[in-house]
Scaffold this motif. Structure first.
Motif, short mmCIF file in Angstrom:
data_model
loop_
_atom_site.label_atom_id
_atom_site.label_comp_id
_atom_site.label_asym_id
_atom_site.label_seq_id
_atom_site.Cartn_x
_atom_site.Cartn_y
_atom_site.Cartn_z
N THR A 180 0.89 -1.11 0.00
CA THR A 180 0.22 0.07 -0.03
C THR A 180 0.90 1.13 0.03
O THR A 180 0.18 2.53 -0.13
CB THR A 180 -1.07 -0.10 1.30
N ALA A 181 2.18 1.16 0.23
CA ALA A 181 2.92 2.27 -0.06
C ALA A 181 4.43 1.60 -0.23
O ALA A 181 4.53 0.40 0.35
CB ALA A 181 3.10 3.10 1.32
N ASP A 182 5.52 2.31 -0.27
CA ASP A 182 6.77 1.52 -0.68
C ASP A 182 7.26 1.17 0.47
O ASP A 182 7.43 1.89 1.76
CB ASP A 182 7.85 2.65 -1.03
N PRO A 183 7.42 -0.23 0.72
CA PRO A 183 7.54 -0.85 2.21
C PRO A 183 9.22 -0.40 2.56
O PRO A 183 9.48 -0.48 3.70
CB PRO A 183 7.67 -2.31 1.88
N GLY A 184 9.95 0.12 1.57
CA GLY A 184 11.38 0.77 1.84
C GLY A 184 11.21 1.86 2.79
O GLY A 184 12.30 2.06 3.64
N ILE A 185 10.21 2.43 2.71
CA ILE A 185 10.18 3.90 3.61
C ILE A 185 9.01 3.71 4.52
O ILE A 185 8.67 4.55 5.45
CB ILE A 185 10.20 5.07 2.64
N ILE A 368 4.31 20.72 6.66
CA ILE A 368 4.67 20.21 5.31
C ILE A 368 4.08 21.24 4.53
O ILE A 368 2.70 21.16 4.26
CB ILE A 368 4.51 18.87 4.95
N ASN A 369 4.75 21.97 3.70
CA ASN A 369 4.13 23.11 2.71
C ASN A 369 3.83 22.23 1.59
O ASN A 369 4.65 21.55 0.99
CB ASN A 369 5.08 24.27 2.53
N ILE A 370 2.41 22.65 0.89
CA ILE A 370 2.13 22.10 -0.33
C ILE A 370 2.50 23.04 -1.31
O ILE A 370 1.96 24.32 -1.34
CB ILE A 370 0.79 21.58 -0.29
N ILE A 380 -5.04 12.25 -5.74
CA ILE A 380 -4.70 13.63 -5.49
C ILE A 380 -3.13 13.65 -5.22
O ILE A 380 -2.80 12.85 -4.53
CB ILE A 380 -5.30 14.05 -4.16
N SER A 381 -2.43 14.47 -6.00
CA SER A 381 -0.96 14.47 -5.83
C SER A 381 -0.78 16.02 -5.04
O SER A 381 -1.07 16.95 -5.74
CB SER A 381 -0.30 14.46 -7.11
N CYS A 382 0.49 15.82 -4.37
CA CYS A 382 0.93 17.16 -3.86
C CYS A 382 2.33 17.29 -4.02
O CYS A 382 3.11 16.48 -3.95
CB CYS A 382 0.68 17.38 -2.43
N ILE A 383 3.01 18.31 -4.42
CA ILE A 383 4.53 18.60 -4.55
C ILE A 383 4.92 19.28 -3.17
O ILE A 383 4.39 20.34 -2.90
CB ILE A 383 4.80 19.44 -5.68
N ILE A 384 5.87 18.61 -2.56
CA ILE A 384 6.43 19.16 -1.47
C ILE A 384 7.78 19.00 -1.34
O ILE A 384 8.51 18.58 -2.32
CB ILE A 384 5.97 18.21 -0.28
N GLU A 385 8.61 19.64 -0.49
CA GLU A 385 9.78 19.69 -0.36
C GLU A 385 10.37 18.18 -0.15
O GLU A 385 9.86 17.34 0.56
CB GLU A 385 10.49 20.53 0.95
N GLU A 386 11.46 17.73 -0.99
CA GLU A 386 11.84 16.45 -0.97
C GLU A 386 12.20 15.87 0.49
O GLU A 386 11.86 14.67 0.73
CB GLU A 386 13.14 16.33 -1.95
N LYS A 387 12.75 16.55 1.34
CA LYS A 387 13.25 16.23 2.62
C LYS A 387 12.16 15.56 3.27
O LYS A 387 12.23 14.93 4.43
CB LYS A 387 14.07 17.17 3.14
N TYR A 388 10.89 15.98 3.10
CA TYR A 388 9.41 15.52 3.94
C TYR A 388 8.94 14.38 3.13
O TYR A 388 7.89 13.82 3.87
CB TYR A 388 8.70 16.42 3.92
N THR A 389 9.60 13.72 2.16
CA THR A 389 8.75 12.68 1.48
C THR A 389 8.57 11.51 2.25
O THR A 389 7.23 11.00 2.37
CB THR A 389 9.68 12.08 0.36
N GLU A 390 9.38 10.88 3.25
CA GLU A 390 9.13 9.62 3.99
C GLU A 390 8.20 10.03 4.87
O GLU A 390 7.31 9.14 5.11
CB GLU A 390 10.46 9.20 4.65
N LEU A 391 8.23 11.31 5.69
CA LEU A 391 7.14 11.46 6.67
C LEU A 391 5.87 11.71 6.09
O LEU A 391 4.87 11.21 6.60
CB LEU A 391 7.77 12.90 7.44
#
Ligand code: ADP
Ligand code: ASP
Ligand code: MG
Length: 406
Positions: A180-185, A368-370, A380-391
């Motif tokens: 249901t999401a990348d199990p790596g993260i 996390i800013n959108i 629905i997709s949101c672009i965010i700062e890369e460093k917040y991806t995993e969170l």
């Protein structure tokens, strides 16, 4: 008993010990009385290393020669596996893309398969051989070697399975199925037992690189069942099939992320007819795919226009837009590679409201800013700062009730 196509990814053939493990699995399937055609990736990291070597020579290596180079990764593993099988007294033969008659168009680095002439593979199969085909590669009508884009051996496997009318295409990888999401993260991601082609297409297009998107397109078109599973365990994986009524009942069925995007902004563009065409025509002419686009509200006849492109094409796109900006009198061109796209997906979203507000408030709670938003009826997709991806992936996974119970 039937015809089985098995594809093994880079981690599954990362060294000789693992190639022996693959040979054992292939031999077991063969000994059960099946015809077996195996598609291989290069050893993990090899394609990256080859690209790295080429870029030490020049920043933009000749595309034809780069494909000749990259194809060697899969040539190596195909030969090593065929050798291992022969050593185990199994009749085996390796084939490169052009020998297996994988005919593509001539887009070096991202070629599309036009057709596969199955007679060469089938001759070997009929004579009792296990056929090992180098994935990720083909040749155009002039005989030039081409490659199918990163992750392309998935597509080689499914396309060959379709052409051979195989009973199933098994994709062996380093995870034991589609989650249901990348199990790596996301450690609370749940394994999905069955998923529909459409749902998987949706996930792959939004960054779930467990299957290359084109492979799912082929599977859907030719109705080839795919079984995604681990080469390191015996566990059943995930079946990708035509229909799966079960998932319709979930509003959000998965969370995906994509770190391969970059953002470009043209500042203070005249708000006039024809300007957008001037901005995007040269981008599409150079084969770059634009994903999200937003235009701000007009202030004094001018507006800012922002869009995203794949990171690989960022510098070319920036170069193009700097020229365009001069032509149309835009004030500046800004670029940002440190972004990521997080998406929630699910066919069940069609009949539900409120998904967007849950997504936005969940990201807001984590501060996390959108930066950009795009929606369709099934995602629905949101672009965010890369460093917040995993969170972001983890909190969205929890917010939509997808977490595995303890
Ligand atoms: P291979 O080398 O076998 O082709 P890939 O690295 O291309 O393997 O694909 C497998 C990886 O895909 C996994 O290790 C996992 O990190 C990633 N992945 C991303 N999204 C998902 C998902 N939803 N389910 C499973 N794996 C995923
Ligand atoms: N070796 C290629 C890559 O790393 C193709 C693949 O593994 O599917 O992208
Ligand atoms: Mg892959």
């Amino acid at each position: 008993m039937g015809l089985i196509v098995q594809k093994y990814g880079g981690t599954s053939v990362a060294d000789i010990k693992r190639i022996r493990n693959v040979a054992k699995r292939v031999a077991e399937t063969f000994e059960q009385g099946n015809d077996v055609v195996v598609i291989l990736s290069a050893m993990a990291g090899v394609t990256d290393d080859l690209i790295d070597m080429a870029t030490q020579i020049t920043e933009s290596p000749d595309k034809r020669e780069l494909d000749v180079l990259l194809a060697t990764g899969e040539q190596t593993t195909a030969a090593l596996l065929a050798m291992t099988l022969k050593n185990m007294n199994h009749p085996a033969v390796s084939m490169l893309g052009h020998q297996a008659k994988v005919i593509t168009d001539c887009t070096f680095g991202n070629a599309r398969i036009i057709e596969i002439g199955v007679e060469n593979i089938m001759d070997f199969v009929k004579n009792g051989n296990i056929v090992v085909v180098a994935g990720f590669q083909g040749s155009d009508i002039k005989g030039n070697i081409t490659t199918l884009g990163r992750g392309g051996s998935d597509t080689s496997a499914v396309a060959i399975a379709a052409a051979l009318k195989a009973d199933i295409c098994e994709i062996y990888t380093d995870v034991d199925g589609i989650y249901t999401a990348d199990p790596g993260i996301c450690e609370r991601a749940k394994k999905i037992d069955r998923i529909s082609y459409d749902e998987m297409l949706n996930m792959a297009s939004l960054g779930a690189k467990v299957l290359q998107i084109r492979s799912v397109g082929f599977a859907k078109k030719y109705n080839i069942p795919i079984h995604v599973r681990s080469s390191f365990s015996e566990e059943e994986g995930t079946m990708v099939v035509s229909e799966n009524a079960g998932m319709e009942s979930l509003v959000v069925s998965a969370v995906t992320h994509d770190k391969d995007q970059a953002r470009i902004t043209l500042k203070k563009v005249e708000d006039q007819p024809g300007v957008a065409a001037k901005i995007f025509s040269p981008i599409s002419e150079s084969g770059i795919i634009v994903d999200m686009i937003i235009q701000n509200t007009r202030v004094e006849g001018q507006t800012d226009l922002t869009f995203t492109v794949p990171k690989d094409h960022f510098s070319t796109a920036m170069e193009i837009e700097r020229k365009v900006a001069q032509e149309i009198g835009a004030e500046d061109v800004l670029g940002d590679k440190n972004i990521a796209k997080v998406s929630v997906v699910g066919v069940g979203m069609k009949n539900h409201s409120g998904v967007a507000s849950i997504m936005f408030s969940t990201l807001a709670r984590e501060n996390i800013n959108i930066m950009m938003i795009s929606t369709s009826e099934i995602r629905i997709s949101c672009i965010i700062e890369e460093k917040y991806t995993e969170l972001a992936v983890r909190v969205l996974h929890t917010a939509f009730g997808l977490d595995e119970e303890d």
